[in-house]
Design a protein around this motif. Sequence first.
Motif, PDB file in Angstrom:
ATOM      1  N   ASP A  84      -6.169  -4.598  -0.182  1.00 33.58           N
ATOM      2  CA  ASP A  84      -6.792  -4.639   1.138  1.00 33.58           C
ATOM      3  C   ASP A  84      -8.275  -4.336   0.977  1.00 33.58           C
ATOM      4  O   ASP A  84      -8.644  -3.205   0.664  1.00 33.58           O
ATOM      5  CB  ASP A  84      -6.142  -3.612   2.073  1.00 33.58           C
ATOM      6  N   THR A  98       1.116   3.993  -3.104  1.00 33.44           N
ATOM      7  CA  THR A  98       0.822   5.410  -2.910  1.00 33.44           C
ATOM      8  C   THR A  98       1.940   6.281  -3.479  1.00 33.44           C
ATOM      9  O   THR A  98       1.699   7.227  -4.233  1.00 33.44           O
ATOM     10  CB  THR A  98       0.643   5.708  -1.416  1.00 33.44           C
ATOM     11  N   TYR A 107      -5.941  -0.114  -4.096  1.00 32.95           N
ATOM     12  CA  TYR A 107      -6.002  -0.354  -2.661  1.00 32.95           C
ATOM     13  C   TYR A 107      -7.040  -1.410  -2.324  1.00 32.95           C
ATOM     14  O   TYR A 107      -6.831  -2.262  -1.459  1.00 32.95           O
ATOM     15  CB  TYR A 107      -6.376   0.943  -1.937  1.00 32.95           C
ATOM     16  N   LEU A 117       0.810  -1.221   0.000  1.00 34.33           N
ATOM     17  CA  LEU A 117       0.000   0.000   0.000  1.00 34.33           C
ATOM     18  C   LEU A 117       0.845   1.273   0.000  1.00 34.33           C
ATOM     19  O   LEU A 117       0.627   2.150  -0.839  1.00 34.33           O
ATOM     20  CB  LEU A 117      -0.971  -0.009   1.183  1.00 34.33           C
TER      21      LEU A 117
END
Length: 369
Positions: free
Chosen positions: A317, A250, A313, A246
């Motif tokens: 997750d 980003t 994302y 993650l």
Amino acid sequence: MVKYIASQIGRFALLLLAVAVVTFALVSLSPVDPLQANVGQAALLGMSEEKRAALAAWWGADTPMHERFIAWAGGLLQGDMGTSLRYNAPVADVIASRAANSLVLMAAAWVVSGMLGFALGVAAALNEGRLIDRFVKGYCFVLAASPTFWVGLLLLMVFSVWLGWFPLGFSVPVGVAAADVTFADALHHMALPAITLSVVGVANVALHTRAKALDVLAIDYVRFARARGEGRGQAMVRHGLRNLALPALTLQCAQIAEIFGGSVLVEEVFSYPGLGQAAVTAGLGGDVALLAGIALVSAALVFAGNLAANLIYGLVDPRMRPVRKLARATAAVGVPSAGATFGPSASPEASAVETTPPIPPASDERTPR
């Protein structure tokens, strides 16, 4: 999901509006004279006053900024991005002819920098304090402080001038017809500019990944896995890489803006015909229509990168999916989600009834000693 999509569309429209207004304002405040920049000082002095006035009207040099913006925005809403006065062609055609070179260059640099930076960051964390860790940190610190154009000039001097491994510039061989250019030729000309963008973009990803990997290795469940006999690398692969995905996504999606900005300098150094070189030409010539079009395209690329990060994302997750986040926010303020029921009576009043079983009254009997 409908609210999320509508909010993203609204943000995208506001972003394009802000970019267009700022672009027109900056070009209007620029000291560049479109007539002198495109016609030349000697030719401009030899013109008559009538011809100068006609050219000024054609270039819009005497038109107020707000009038030019309104006219341009009206044409944009109808699908017309205007005419590039520098290239004497529609802006859409100029962008389409150069977008392929820039997009392929930036995509290659983006993928290579992300994968190489992630691998170097994990390797440095697994070998903290060793030679590999010191080499990666030194490499990243040097490149993070190096300007992109300086790295490009250095690579051009070494690999093109001294060694002769790569061409000096351009996207195709000089003197070869477009129909005779092969994929290998285009790849050979693109290799050095892509390498320049990649080696510069590796630094931030590698340092950030190294810091996050060290944090993951210090978490209790990783230490417990190490105590069960798993090696440092095995524990990272089985338990740590998912947590690093993650933050790495980003940072990598946020690097799209930096890669586009770096491509402007790289395309100038290598004379690579792309959007960056066209943007420099438009800025130096006061071609506001072309500059605004390129600014809108770059803003769309950056917005698409951030949106792609939000969607990815959810794949990594499930808790980060927009629908789930919206449902959690709705539940936090006490608003029922769509399709929710309120108990047997299906009424809000019934849902407000306390369903906790009553607490039995305290007994008066004392506990015998």
